[in-house]
Structure formats: C-alpha cells, structure tokens
Design a protein around this motif. Sequence first.
Motif, PDB file in Angstrom:
ATOM      1  N   ALA A  93       3.376   4.094  -8.633  1.00 35.94           N
ATOM      2  CA  ALA A  93       2.916   2.980  -7.811  1.00 35.94           C
ATOM      3  C   ALA A  93       2.989   1.665  -8.580  1.00 35.94           C
ATOM      4  CB  ALA A  93       1.492   3.248  -7.333  1.00 35.94           C
ATOM      5  N   ARG A  94       2.626   1.699  -9.847  1.00 29.32           N
ATOM      6  CA  ARG A  94       2.699   0.477 -10.665  1.00 29.32           C
ATOM      7  C   ARG A  94       4.138   0.034 -10.821  1.00 29.32           C
ATOM      8  NH1 ARG A  94      -1.672  -0.217 -15.374  1.00 29.32           N
ATOM      9  NH2 ARG A  94      -0.850  -2.293 -15.016  1.00 29.32           N
ATOM     10  N   GLU A  95       5.028   0.978 -11.046  1.00 31.59           N
ATOM     11  CA  GLU A  95       6.440   0.643 -11.196  1.00 31.59           C
ATOM     12  C   GLU A  95       7.017   0.065  -9.903  1.00 31.59           C
ATOM     13  OE1 GLU A  95       8.509   0.819 -13.930  1.00 31.59           O
ATOM     14  OE2 GLU A  95       6.592   1.057 -14.964  1.00 31.59           O
ATOM     15  N   ALA A  96       6.484   0.509  -8.766  1.00 33.04           N
ATOM     16  CA  ALA A  96       6.974   0.032  -7.468  1.00 33.04           C
ATOM     17  C   ALA A  96       6.289  -1.250  -7.026  1.00 33.04           C
ATOM     18  CB  ALA A  96       6.770   1.121  -6.413  1.00 33.04           C
ATOM     19  N   GLY A  97       5.348  -1.765  -7.821  1.00 32.51           N
ATOM     20  CA  GLY A  97       4.667  -3.008  -7.488  1.00 32.51           C
ATOM     21  C   GLY A  97       3.618  -2.874  -6.412  1.00 32.51           C
ATOM     22  N   MET A  98       3.026  -1.689  -6.271  1.00 40.95           N
ATOM     23  CA  MET A  98       2.008  -1.464  -5.257  1.00 40.95           C
ATOM     24  C   MET A  98       0.680  -2.123  -5.649  1.00 40.95           C
ATOM     25  SD  MET A  98       3.342   0.332  -2.756  1.00 40.95           S
ATOM     26  CE  MET A  98       4.829  -0.644  -3.000  1.00 40.95           C
ATOM     27  N   ASP A  99      -0.104  -2.478  -4.641  1.00 40.58           N
ATOM     28  CA  ASP A  99      -1.436  -3.054  -4.859  1.00 40.58           C
ATOM     29  C   ASP A  99      -2.545  -2.029  -4.657  1.00 40.58           C
ATOM     30  OD1 ASP A  99      -0.558  -5.843  -5.234  1.00 40.58           O
ATOM     31  OD2 ASP A  99       0.044  -5.704  -3.137  1.00 40.58           O
ATOM     32  N   TRP A 100      -2.361  -1.096  -3.708  1.00 36.50           N
ATOM     33  CA  TRP A 100      -3.371  -0.095  -3.387  1.00 36.50           C
ATOM     34  C   TRP A 100      -2.715   1.275  -3.271  1.00 36.50           C
ATOM     35  CZ3 TRP A 100      -8.645  -1.008  -2.815  1.00 36.50           C
ATOM     36  CH2 TRP A 100      -9.052  -2.342  -2.733  1.00 36.50           C
ATOM     37  N   ILE A 101      -3.506   2.317  -3.539  1.00 33.77           N
ATOM     38  CA  ILE A 101      -3.000   3.685  -3.422  1.00 33.77           C
ATOM     39  C   ILE A 101      -4.028   4.565  -2.724  1.00 33.77           C
ATOM     40  CG2 ILE A 101      -3.860   4.320  -5.737  1.00 33.77           C
ATOM     41  CD1 ILE A 101      -1.404   6.192  -5.961  1.00 33.77           C
ATOM     42  N   PHE A 102      -3.547   5.385  -1.792  1.00 33.53           N
ATOM     43  CA  PHE A 102      -4.338   6.432  -1.135  1.00 33.53           C
ATOM     44  C   PHE A 102      -3.848   7.790  -1.620  1.00 33.53           C
ATOM     45  CE2 PHE A 102      -4.951   3.148   2.101  1.00 33.53           C
ATOM     46  CZ  PHE A 102      -6.217   3.423   2.626  1.00 33.53           C
TER      47      PHE A 102
ATOM     48  N   VAL B 117      -3.760  -1.400   8.219  1.00 27.33           N
ATOM     49  CA  VAL B 117      -4.421  -1.139   6.946  1.00 27.33           C
ATOM     50  C   VAL B 117      -4.261  -2.336   6.017  1.00 27.33           C
ATOM     51  CG1 VAL B 117      -4.555   0.434   4.974  1.00 27.33           C
ATOM     52  CG2 VAL B 117      -3.942   1.321   7.210  1.00 27.33           C
ATOM     53  N   GLN B 118      -3.118  -3.020   6.122  1.00 24.64           N
ATOM     54  CA  GLN B 118      -2.905  -4.205   5.294  1.00 24.64           C
ATOM     55  C   GLN B 118      -3.935  -5.281   5.600  1.00 24.64           C
ATOM     56  OE1 GLN B 118       1.261  -4.729   6.333  1.00 24.64           O
ATOM     57  NE2 GLN B 118       1.865  -4.337   4.223  1.00 24.64           N
ATOM     58  N   GLN B 119      -4.236  -5.470   6.876  1.00 25.29           N
ATOM     59  CA  GLN B 119      -5.247  -6.466   7.234  1.00 25.29           C
ATOM     60  C   GLN B 119      -6.617  -6.066   6.696  1.00 25.29           C
ATOM     61  OE1 GLN B 119      -6.988  -7.168  11.379  1.00 25.29           O
ATOM     62  NE2 GLN B 119      -5.479  -8.824  11.245  1.00 25.29           N
ATOM     63  N   LEU B 120      -6.937  -4.790   6.775  1.00 24.03           N
ATOM     64  CA  LEU B 120      -8.226  -4.328   6.264  1.00 24.03           C
ATOM     65  C   LEU B 120      -8.364  -4.575   4.758  1.00 24.03           C
ATOM     66  CD1 LEU B 120      -8.771  -0.885   8.050  1.00 24.03           C
ATOM     67  CD2 LEU B 120     -10.103  -2.956   8.377  1.00 24.03           C
ATOM     68  N   LEU B 121      -7.362  -4.133   4.006  1.00 21.25           N
ATOM     69  CA  LEU B 121      -7.466  -4.223   2.546  1.00 21.25           C
ATOM     70  C   LEU B 121      -7.285  -5.647   2.038  1.00 21.25           C
ATOM     71  CD1 LEU B 121      -5.651  -0.939   1.418  1.00 21.25           C
ATOM     72  CD2 LEU B 121      -8.094  -1.387   1.646  1.00 21.25           C
ATOM     73  N   SER B 122      -6.612  -6.501   2.808  1.00 21.24           N
ATOM     74  CA  SER B 122      -6.476  -7.896   2.387  1.00 21.24           C
ATOM     75  C   SER B 122      -7.811  -8.628   2.452  1.00 21.24           C
ATOM     76  CB  SER B 122      -5.441  -8.622   3.258  1.00 21.24           C
ATOM     77  OG  SER B 122      -5.891  -8.713   4.604  1.00 21.24           O
ATOM     78  N   SER B 123      -8.775  -8.100   3.218  1.00 21.88           N
ATOM     79  CA  SER B 123     -10.084  -8.733   3.333  1.00 21.88           C
ATOM     80  C   SER B 123     -11.069  -8.275   2.265  1.00 21.88           C
ATOM     81  CB  SER B 123     -10.679  -8.438   4.718  1.00 21.88           C
ATOM     82  OG  SER B 123     -11.027  -7.070   4.840  1.00 21.88           O
ATOM     83  N   VAL B 124     -10.654  -7.316   1.435  1.00 22.52           N
ATOM     84  CA  VAL B 124     -11.555  -6.784   0.414  1.00 22.52           C
ATOM     85  C   VAL B 124     -11.663  -7.779  -0.744  1.00 22.52           C
ATOM     86  CG1 VAL B 124     -11.926  -4.900  -1.228  1.00 22.52           C
ATOM     87  CG2 VAL B 124     -10.988  -4.416   1.045  1.00 22.52           C
ATOM     88  N   PRO B 125     -12.873  -8.119  -1.185  1.00 23.46           N
ATOM     89  CA  PRO B 125     -13.029  -9.057  -2.308  1.00 23.46           C
ATOM     90  C   PRO B 125     -12.323  -8.571  -3.564  1.00 23.46           C
ATOM     91  CG  PRO B 125     -15.122  -8.716  -1.195  1.00 23.46           C
ATOM     92  CD  PRO B 125     -14.168  -7.730  -0.603  1.00 23.46           C
ATOM     93  N   ALA B 126     -11.861  -9.496  -4.379  1.00 23.06           N
ATOM     94  CA  ALA B 126     -11.063  -9.168  -5.562  1.00 23.06           C
ATOM     95  C   ALA B 126     -11.828  -8.313  -6.556  1.00 23.06           C
ATOM     96  CB  ALA B 126     -10.581 -10.461  -6.233  1.00 23.06           C
ATOM     97  N   GLU B 127     -13.156  -8.423  -6.566  1.00 26.22           N
ATOM     98  CA  GLU B 127     -13.935  -7.663  -7.546  1.00 26.22           C
ATOM     99  C   GLU B 127     -14.142  -6.205  -7.144  1.00 26.22           C
ATOM    100  OE1 GLU B 127     -16.925  -9.845  -4.856  1.00 26.22           O
ATOM    101  OE2 GLU B 127     -15.007 -10.268  -5.856  1.00 26.22           O
TER     102      GLU B 127
ATOM    103  N   ILE C 165       0.846  -1.196   0.000  1.00 23.68           N
ATOM    104  CA  ILE C 165       0.000   0.000   0.000  1.00 23.68           C
ATOM    105  C   ILE C 165       0.879   1.243   0.000  1.00 23.68           C
ATOM    106  CG2 ILE C 165      -1.893   1.173   1.174  1.00 23.68           C
ATOM    107  CD1 ILE C 165      -2.301  -1.496   2.735  1.00 23.68           C
ATOM    108  N   CYS C 166       0.491   2.219  -0.806  1.00 25.54           N
ATOM    109  CA  CYS C 166       1.241   3.475  -0.863  1.00 25.54           C
ATOM    110  C   CYS C 166       0.298   4.655  -0.642  1.00 25.54           C
ATOM    111  CB  CYS C 166       1.977   3.626  -2.196  1.00 25.54           C
ATOM    112  SG  CYS C 166       0.911   3.795  -3.638  1.00 25.54           S
ATOM    113  N   ILE C 167       0.898   5.770  -0.254  1.00 25.95           N
ATOM    114  CA  ILE C 167       0.186   7.040  -0.115  1.00 25.95           C
ATOM    115  C   ILE C 167       0.880   8.063  -0.991  1.00 25.95           C
ATOM    116  CG2 ILE C 167      -0.369   8.957   1.427  1.00 25.95           C
ATOM    117  CD1 ILE C 167      -0.592   7.029   3.706  1.00 25.95           C
ATOM    118  N   THR C 168       0.097   8.857  -1.713  1.00 20.95           N
ATOM    119  CA  THR C 168       0.644  10.010  -2.407  1.00 20.95           C
ATOM    120  C   THR C 168       0.081  11.263  -1.765  1.00 20.95           C
ATOM    121  OG1 THR C 168       0.902  11.165  -4.531  1.00 20.95           O
ATOM    122  CG2 THR C 168      -1.171   9.962  -4.172  1.00 20.95           C
ATOM    123  N   THR C 169       0.897  12.294  -1.682  1.00 24.26           N
ATOM    124  CA  THR C 169       0.463  13.544  -1.072  1.00 24.26           C
ATOM    125  C   THR C 169       1.131  14.715  -1.772  1.00 24.26           C
ATOM    126  OG1 THR C 169       0.188  14.705   1.045  1.00 24.26           O
ATOM    127  CG2 THR C 169       2.320  13.653   0.658  1.00 24.26           C
TER     128      THR C 169
END
Length: 505
Positions: free
Chosen positions: A214-223, A241-251, A112-116
């Motif tokens: 984020a794509r170049e860094a291999g990220m899965d999620w972005i805030f 946050v990793q535990q939260l987002l890992s529970s999100v369905p793939a769709e 997971i990454c954050i951009t600001t």
Amino acid sequence: MAGVFTALRPRRKKSSFSSPSSSLSSSFFQSSPNTYASSGVLFLLTLLSLSLAAFAFTLQRRSGLPDLRCPGGRVLSSPDPEGILGRSRKLSFPYFRDWKIKFGSSDLLPKICITTSTSAGLEQTLPWIFYHKVIGITTFFMFVEGKAASPHVSKVLESIPGVTVIYRTKELEEEQAKSRIWNESWMGPLLYKPCNYELFVKQTLNMEMAIVMAREAGMDWIFHLDTDELIHPAGSGAFSVQQLLSSVPAEVDTVVFSNYESIVERDDIKDPFSEVSLFKKNRDHIADEAYYKHYHEACPGTTSYFFLTYVNGKSAARIQDHLRPNGAHRWSNYIKPLTEVQFHEAVVLHYTYSKFSDLTSRHARCGCKPTKEDVKRCFFLEFDRDAFIIASTATEEEMRYWYNKHVVWKDEETNHKLLKAGIFTRIYSPMVIIEHLRESGVFSSVIAEAWAKKNNASRHGGFWGTYSRKFGSHLMTSGKFINQGELKTRRKVAPESAPMEHADF
C-alpha cells in the motif's frame, strides 16, 4: 464545519432521534383552536386522498415498476456462476437506466485500498470488487488460495485494473517466515494451531505485506475485509468511502466500522449480495432499552449474543510508519498508541452462513475431529464449532433442519417486530448497485475480455522480483530471521502468559 464530523463518535456513545413529522403534527393540533381542528383534518384527508389517486393513476400508466419491498423484483436462483454473473434478460431497476457507473478514480483523494485473503470463486469476488470500486476503493491486494488461485479465476482477477493477485507460493512463505510477527507475544496464543487459528495467522501475515504494498502504491488508507463483507458507507451524501475518510481529522489513525450481520429468510439463497437485505444491527447501534426488552426474541438458539460470528467490527487504518496488523480486525503501531474513532452510521455488512452450502462445506475446511473438545483447538467461536460438528456428522436432511433452526429467520411477524424495535434493519443499497452492475454486463464483460487476451506473462508476474527486498527489510526490523527449518522445530504450544489484545475475533 460543525457538521463535518457528525458521523464520527466515541465508542459506545448512544444517540437518540425523534421524528420531525410527529412533533410537527403534535404542535399543529395543540396550537389550533378546537373549532378549526376538525375542518383542518378533513382538508388534510381530502388532500391525501387526491394525492393517492393521482399516484395510483401514474402507476397504471407506467410499466416495469419494481417491487419497492424487494429491489429487483426477482430472485436469483441459478447455481451456475455464469448465471449469477451474466446479463439478465430484463432491466429490474428502470429508475437507474441513466445511471453512469463511476469506478474509483486514481486521481481522487484519499486513496483507499483493501487487502483480503480468499479462496472464493468469481461469483463472489467479482461483485465484491466492483461494488467497492463504485463506492471509492481504487486498489485491491488479493492473497489467493484454492479456487481463487485456479487459472480460470486468477486470469480474470489479474485482468482487472487496480487488482494485484498474490499467490501462496514457496517464495511467499519464505518471505513470511522472516516476519517479526513470529516473535511477538501478542500473536503467541494463535501460533501452531489448525483451522481458523492457522487462517488468522495467514491473514495477519498477509496484512503485514499489504501495508508495504500500500505504501509503495501511494495509498492513504487500508482496510482488511473478507470477500463475504461489504462496506456500507452510510452517512456520506455521495455514498462514498472516500468522502467519509476525507472528513476524518488528521490526528486520527484508525476508524472503526461496526459490523451488521446478515439474516437469511429462506434456506435456498444462491447469491447473498443480491438476495439478502435483512441485517442484525451491531450492539453499538441499538438502544439499551430496546436491546434488553427484545433480547430473548433476538437471540434464539445462541448462548449469549444474537450474532452468529464476530461482533467487534472492522477498521480502516491510515498508512503510516511502523503500522502493523493487530489481528484481522484492527491495526496497531510498533512505537506509538493509535488514535481511534468510530463511525456512527457507516458499517461493514457481513454475509455469514448466508448459503446452506456455507454449512455443508464446513467439514471440508478442517481436519479436526468433530468432538466438543477437539473443535476448541480449531475454532474461535462456539457457533463455528457447532456448525463444524453438524456438517461432519449429520445427514443432509439433518443439516437442513439445523440450518433452518439456527440460521434462517422465517417468522415474518417476529422479523417485523424486531425491525420496528430497531434490532434489525433493511439495507438495499448493495443489492441495487450489484444488480445494476450485472444488468450493465460488467461481470460477463470482464470474464470475456480476460479470456480473449493472450496470457503472455507468467502467473506470478515477476511480483517477488519487485517486492521481495522491500518485504525482507520491513519484516525483520526487529527480532531474528526464522527459516523454514526453525518453523518446524519451534515450540508447538505458545506461552500461557502471552497477552491477547482482542478476545473476540
């Protein structure tokens, strides 16, 4: 598996909870014969008294127990950033002496990454970065200007593993001038306007670039978060946050985190992350009956809502093809609609106008005239407009009076009443984590190590040599190139028919 997705819910769905203890005691007394009721109560009271006495004796034997009403047992009052970031003289959280700080590991999933986009100094950015590292964020793409781009701040930020610093250089502006966003109708009403509108456009362009990074860094999620916002991953057992987002369905493509807004209880806050624990709940998390019953008490000095600034939360997006920003609060896709859900407990904490200086410095951020008409072209929100006018025309004494009237909640009786009603809430977790980081010397060590190292690389670190071609191909996947000359000659007023996908920013 039934419990895995209980933190997710459709938008605006309400849940109600009853107290297990109250229902248990009720059933006990209803089912017991009258002859045994009084003896049972006497036994419970005796047991309670003995327990309290034993607890009091234990407290007397222990020293350094913090005030549970306000974790930390002290108030940070030093205006000096080094005083805020430096090591305290005493441990304020003895229960956490053996706590091992585990920053987000790159081998944990999802990544997971954050951009600001920020101009803040180290007193704000360091606690912000390391707090999010503790809860599972591994990577930060920071677009810096102003104070954040100064050598004494940027040197420290660049030294932190997982942090990429991007400066607003001529090369950056040339790359962003090629973006397809300039030709998109959904951005039309925001273009070529000053102050907050200009910032919003910059944020959107920066978010677009951050997607590529984020794509170049291999990220899965972005805030996308501002540096006055903290993710509060309630609802996850590991506060992750990793535990939260890992529970999100793939769709599911995006997840909305409702925002809670900070409440200051005095006008001399210096370090909001460590001194503010009271928050206004988002309307999504307040029962209708309670909201309408206490509406006038919760909305003094505002016209329609008791939040001073935005109310529509922030969202995390799954990294995917054709992902694009949809303003600073949402994400979209150029070729398909996104599936969106909302967390029921996890939120974003927004520390807005939490320092008096946030008001007094408001006039320096914009060149608009301090009139009711002119500020409309500079600021989205009515409260920001009023704050700008006050900051531009009033004396410091008048500003202090206005700040206490419109921002500060000093009435303890009202605060307690709204807490009891579920309109307000107390959240201590960020205070505890950030204070422990400070006590452990993390912030002061990062600063010392950054300045101890010799700065052999240039400030821009060859960044555009790596990314410019990839940005160029991504940012003009449709539409024409727009060069700097064209930017100056294009129409200054956007078409009135251009649709707005989100009205509240």
